[in-house]
Structures are given as C-alpha cells and as structure tokens.
Scaffold this motif. Structure first.
Motif, PDB file in Angstrom:
ATOM      1  N   GLU A 130       0.825  -1.215   0.000  1.00 21.60           N
ATOM      2  CA  GLU A 130       0.000   0.000   0.000  1.00 21.60           C
ATOM      3  C   GLU A 130       0.864   1.273   0.000  1.00 21.60           C
ATOM      4  OE1 GLU A 130      -3.190   0.783  -0.420  1.00 21.60           O
ATOM      5  OE2 GLU A 130      -3.622  -1.295  -0.874  1.00 21.60           O
ATOM      6  N   ALA A 131       1.961   1.240   0.752  1.00 23.17           N
ATOM      7  CA  ALA A 131       2.856   2.417   0.746  1.00 23.17           C
ATOM      8  C   ALA A 131       3.389   2.625  -0.671  1.00 23.17           C
ATOM      9  CB  ALA A 131       3.999   2.214   1.738  1.00 23.17           C
ATOM     10  N   GLN A 132       3.802   1.525  -1.289  1.00 23.07           N
ATOM     11  CA  GLN A 132       4.336   1.593  -2.655  1.00 23.07           C
ATOM     12  C   GLN A 132       3.271   2.098  -3.634  1.00 23.07           C
ATOM     13  OE1 GLN A 132       7.054  -1.675  -3.455  1.00 23.07           O
ATOM     14  NE2 GLN A 132       5.917  -2.023  -5.336  1.00 23.07           N
ATOM     15  N   ARG A 133       2.036   1.620  -3.463  1.00 24.59           N
ATOM     16  CA  ARG A 133       0.944   2.047  -4.352  1.00 24.59           C
ATOM     17  C   ARG A 133       0.695   3.557  -4.224  1.00 24.59           C
ATOM     18  NH1 ARG A 133      -4.422   2.746  -4.495  1.00 24.59           N
ATOM     19  NH2 ARG A 133      -4.713   2.487  -2.258  1.00 24.59           N
ATOM     20  N   HIS A 134       0.699   4.052  -2.982  1.00 24.50           N
ATOM     21  CA  HIS A 134       0.479   5.487  -2.779  1.00 24.50           C
ATOM     22  C   HIS A 134       1.623   6.314  -3.374  1.00 24.50           C
ATOM     23  CE1 HIS A 134      -2.683   4.210   0.001  1.00 24.50           C
ATOM     24  NE2 HIS A 134      -3.108   5.460  -0.026  1.00 24.50           N
ATOM     25  N   PHE A 135       2.873   5.878  -3.165  1.00 23.90           N
ATOM     26  CA  PHE A 135       3.995   6.625  -3.753  1.00 23.90           C
ATOM     27  C   PHE A 135       3.917   6.555  -5.284  1.00 23.90           C
ATOM     28  CE2 PHE A 135       6.262   5.856   0.442  1.00 23.90           C
ATOM     29  CZ  PHE A 135       6.281   7.190   0.807  1.00 23.90           C
ATOM     30  N   TRP A 163       7.603  12.404   3.965  1.00 27.99           N
ATOM     31  CA  TRP A 163       7.685  10.936   3.902  1.00 27.99           C
ATOM     32  C   TRP A 163       8.542  10.460   2.744  1.00 27.99           C
ATOM     33  CZ3 TRP A 163       7.076   7.500   7.470  1.00 27.99           C
ATOM     34  CH2 TRP A 163       6.255   7.798   8.555  1.00 27.99           C
ATOM     35  N   ALA A 164       8.470  11.147   1.600  1.00 26.39           N
ATOM     36  CA  ALA A 164       9.180  10.646   0.406  1.00 26.39           C
ATOM     37  C   ALA A 164      10.690  10.591   0.638  1.00 26.39           C
ATOM     38  CB  ALA A 164       8.854  11.513  -0.808  1.00 26.39           C
ATOM     39  N   ARG A 165      11.226  11.523   1.404  1.00 25.88           N
ATOM     40  CA  ARG A 165      12.677  11.518   1.603  1.00 25.88           C
ATOM     41  C   ARG A 165      13.130  10.260   2.368  1.00 25.88           C
ATOM     42  NH1 ARG A 165      14.969  13.708   6.325  1.00 25.88           N
ATOM     43  NH2 ARG A 165      13.391  13.980   7.929  1.00 25.88           N
ATOM     44  N   LEU A 166      12.145   9.572   2.992  1.00 20.42           N
ATOM     45  CA  LEU A 166      12.486   8.361   3.743  1.00 20.42           C
ATOM     46  C   LEU A 166      12.106   7.078   2.993  1.00 20.42           C
ATOM     47  CD1 LEU A 166      11.374   9.730   7.192  1.00 20.42           C
ATOM     48  CD2 LEU A 166      13.701   9.480   6.342  1.00 20.42           C
ATOM     49  N   ILE A 167      11.845   7.190   1.706  1.00 21.65           N
ATOM     50  CA  ILE A 167      11.424   6.019   0.923  1.00 21.65           C
ATOM     51  C   ILE A 167      12.371   4.819   1.097  1.00 21.65           C
ATOM     52  CG2 ILE A 167      11.404   5.225  -1.520  1.00 21.65           C
ATOM     53  CD1 ILE A 167       9.342   7.381  -2.067  1.00 21.65           C
ATOM     54  N   PRO A 168      13.692   4.992   1.102  1.00 24.14           N
ATOM     55  CA  PRO A 168      14.556   3.811   1.309  1.00 24.14           C
ATOM     56  C   PRO A 168      14.288   3.106   2.649  1.00 24.14           C
ATOM     57  CG  PRO A 168      15.825   5.626   0.437  1.00 24.14           C
ATOM     58  CD  PRO A 168      14.475   6.182   0.798  1.00 24.14           C
ATOM     59  N   GLU A 173      16.223  -0.055  -0.013  1.00 21.86           N
ATOM     60  CA  GLU A 173      17.227   0.772  -0.695  1.00 21.86           C
ATOM     61  C   GLU A 173      16.952   0.987  -2.181  1.00 21.86           C
ATOM     62  OE1 GLU A 173      19.638   2.710   0.221  1.00 21.86           O
ATOM     63  OE2 GLU A 173      19.167   2.266   2.325  1.00 21.86           O
ATOM     64  N   LYS A 174      16.430  -0.045  -2.858  1.00 17.97           N
ATOM     65  CA  LYS A 174      16.292   0.043  -4.315  1.00 17.97           C
ATOM     66  C   LYS A 174      14.995   0.715  -4.764  1.00 17.97           C
ATOM     67  CE  LYS A 174      19.350  -3.246  -6.198  1.00 17.97           C
ATOM     68  NZ  LYS A 174      19.540  -4.348  -7.103  1.00 17.97           N
ATOM     69  N   ALA A 175      14.154   1.103  -3.811  1.00 19.83           N
ATOM     70  CA  ALA A 175      12.810   1.554  -4.163  1.00 19.83           C
ATOM     71  C   ALA A 175      12.800   2.800  -5.037  1.00 19.83           C
ATOM     72  CB  ALA A 175      12.006   1.782  -2.896  1.00 19.83           C
ATOM     73  N   TRP A 176      13.808   3.657  -4.905  1.00 20.86           N
ATOM     74  CA  TRP A 176      13.794   4.892  -5.697  1.00 20.86           C
ATOM     75  C   TRP A 176      13.698   4.613  -7.191  1.00 20.86           C
ATOM     76  CZ3 TRP A 176      11.800   8.924  -4.215  1.00 20.86           C
ATOM     77  CH2 TRP A 176      12.128   9.604  -3.040  1.00 20.86           C
ATOM     78  N   GLU A 177      14.204   3.452  -7.626  1.00 20.03           N
ATOM     79  CA  GLU A 177      14.170   3.141  -9.071  1.00 20.03           C
ATOM     80  C   GLU A 177      12.739   3.147  -9.614  1.00 20.03           C
ATOM     81  OE1 GLU A 177      16.143  -0.647  -9.399  1.00 20.03           O
ATOM     82  OE2 GLU A 177      18.011   0.190  -8.565  1.00 20.03           O
ATOM     83  N   LYS A 178      11.779   2.867  -8.730  1.00 19.41           N
ATOM     84  CA  LYS A 178      10.375   2.790  -9.183  1.00 19.41           C
ATOM     85  C   LYS A 178       9.711   4.158  -9.283  1.00 19.41           C
ATOM     86  CE  LYS A 178       9.492  -1.617  -6.880  1.00 19.41           C
ATOM     87  NZ  LYS A 178      10.159  -1.755  -5.576  1.00 19.41           N
ATOM     88  N   PHE A 179      10.331   5.178  -8.672  1.00 22.89           N
ATOM     89  CA  PHE A 179       9.656   6.489  -8.584  1.00 22.89           C
ATOM     90  C   PHE A 179      10.568   7.629  -9.055  1.00 22.89           C
ATOM     91  CE2 PHE A 179       8.473   3.909  -4.758  1.00 22.89           C
ATOM     92  CZ  PHE A 179       7.237   3.469  -5.224  1.00 22.89           C
ATOM     93  N   LYS A 183      11.331  11.109  -7.063  1.00 26.49           N
ATOM     94  CA  LYS A 183      12.722  11.323  -6.642  1.00 26.49           C
ATOM     95  C   LYS A 183      13.197  12.712  -7.083  1.00 26.49           C
ATOM     96  CE  LYS A 183      17.295   9.161  -6.501  1.00 26.49           C
ATOM     97  NZ  LYS A 183      17.891  10.397  -6.123  1.00 26.49           N
ATOM     98  N   ARG A 184      12.812  13.088  -8.301  1.00 25.24           N
ATOM     99  CA  ARG A 184      13.197  14.420  -8.801  1.00 25.24           C
ATOM    100  C   ARG A 184      12.677  15.504  -7.840  1.00 25.24           C
ATOM    101  NH1 ARG A 184       9.627  17.515 -10.675  1.00 25.24           N
ATOM    102  NH2 ARG A 184       8.304  15.983 -11.712  1.00 25.24           N
TER     103      ARG A 184
END
Ligand SMILES: N[C@@H](CCC(=O)N[C@@H](CS)C(=O)NCC(=O)O)C(=O)O
Length: 228
Positions: A130-135, A163-168, A173-179, A183-184
C-alpha cells in the motif's frame, strides 16, 4: 511567538520545512517521544492524540501535520495554490491523500518491518504494497506536473517530502528506481537551504536515540496491553 512542538520524525519535519521556507519566527519546543514526553498532561492539552507536530499560535492550537501546513499556508498566503474552487479542490484532495494514505501506510510499513516483535509477512506485505501504491500515484502525478498541484511549489509538496525523503527506510534501498519523478521532486526540495535547516533542527536538542524497552512501550503502548 509561534510555538512549534517537534521531534526529529517525518511529520514534524514537514512543518519545520514550512517555517524555514517562510522565515516565520518560531520557538522550537522539543518533545522526546522515546522518553514518553508526548503523554505528559501539558502536551496532551495541546494535542490529545499525543503525537508530533503541534503548534500554538496566539489563541490557536493546531495539531496534525497536514492541518498545520494548511493553517500556516492560509495565515501567510505563502506556498498556496490559486484561490479558486478548482485549485482548492486539488489542494484539499492531495493534502488529505497524504494524511490518510501516504503517512499511515508508510508508518505501518516501517512499524511492521522494524519494530513488530514478530515478523508478520502478511502485515509487512500489505503495508509495503500500500505504501508503494500510494507513492506510485504521486509518481504518476509528477510525471505530468512539476509539482503536485502544477507549476508551483506548495504546502502539498512539503507534505509529500516529509515521507518521500524516507522512501529507502520504508520500502528498501532500491525503491527509488520505481519512482523517478517523485525522486526528482524530493531531491529538489532536499537541496533547498530550508530543507537542510528543517532536517538539522533535531540536532539542536539531545533526543533519546535508543529504541529500548521504555521507548517501545511509550511509543507503541499496545505492546503491553491486550485488547483483541
Ligand atoms: N497524523 C499525524 C501523525 C503524527 C505522528 O504519527 N507523529 C509521530 C512522529 S512522525 C509521533 O509523534 N509519534 C510518537 C508516538 O506515536 O508516540 C500527523 O500527520 O501529524
């Protein structure tokens, strides 16, 4: 002067960002949640929900980060979208989306991954999903718009950044690749001097860092009370 009750956690840091961006004078009052200070009667009179952030501004008391961002945005007229029904509809929707979706799901994902006494795979999978879906919803929005509400940086972006700055930490760690779009935005805000000051605010006070038994029981009181 406006009193800002804070800790170094994500929700207070969004409000610190607004205060630093606007230069509004404030008196920072640390509340050490790992020592249980959020449960003291003086603080409960300000926020009966025993959480940070909260502010006292003259005779106004405001708690919950989204409410505080909206209050301060309206008070100063800064970092707000146009005063039209269309823009307000988007403002309220995205602020509530962060308050009711991004924050709670990200918080529960962190809780079940890091603090739950047992590794409950079902709970971890649900909350990380759910966190991933919202991001992902934010990322898709930011593929079309520079900022969440369009062309300008607003309180909604601050609410997202917290919250986004704490995505890892939330998703790994690899989650930024999806967003990439999220990230920008997050990198752009983190590079602002106000963001550096907001993040550094916690270093002005010696908050307890140990997540020992006292901290676990004061932050997660259900651990010692059986209700179900
Ligand atoms: N909906 C609230 C959530 C506030 C919240 O959960 N604050 C956390 C820090 S990010 C807290 O104070 N936790 C201490 C505790 O739960 O005891 C908001 O957006 O401000």
């Amino acid at each position: 002067m406006l009193k800002f009750y804070f800790s170094g956690a994500p929700n207070p840091t969004k409000v610190a960002l607004f205060l630093e961006e606007t230069g509004l004078p404030y008196d920072p009052i640390p509340v050490d949640t790992r020592r249980g200070e959020q449960h003291k009667p003086d603080f409960l009179a300000i926020n009966p929900n025993a959480k940070l952030p909260a502010i006292v501004d003259g005779d106004a008391t405001v708690f919950d980060s989204g409410a505080i961002l909206l209050y301060l945005g309206e008070k100063t007229g800064k970092f707000m979208p146009a005063n039209t029904p269309k823009a307000k509809g988007e403002l309220y929707s995205w602020l509530m989306f962060v308050a009711s979706g991004v924050g709670p799901y990200a918080g529960q994902a962190v809780h079940f991954r890091n603090y739950a006494p047992e590794k409950n795979e079902y709970a971890i999978n649900r909350y990380v999903y759910e966190a991933q879906r919202h991001f992902g919803i934010l990322d898709a929005r930011l593929a079309k718009n520079k900022y969440v509400l369009g062309d300008t940086y607003t309180v909604v972006d601050m609410n997202v950044w917290g919250w986004a700055r704490l995505i890892p930490n939330v998703l790994g760690e690899k989650a930024w690749e999806k967003f990439p779009n999220l990230k920008r935005l997050t990198d752009e805000i983190s590079a602002r001097p106000a963001a550096a000051k907001a993040v550094a605010l916690k270093d002005k006070h010696k908050f307890k860092t140990d997540m020992d038994e006292e901290a676990l029981h004061t932050m997660f009181p259900h651990m010692k009370v059986k209700v179900a």
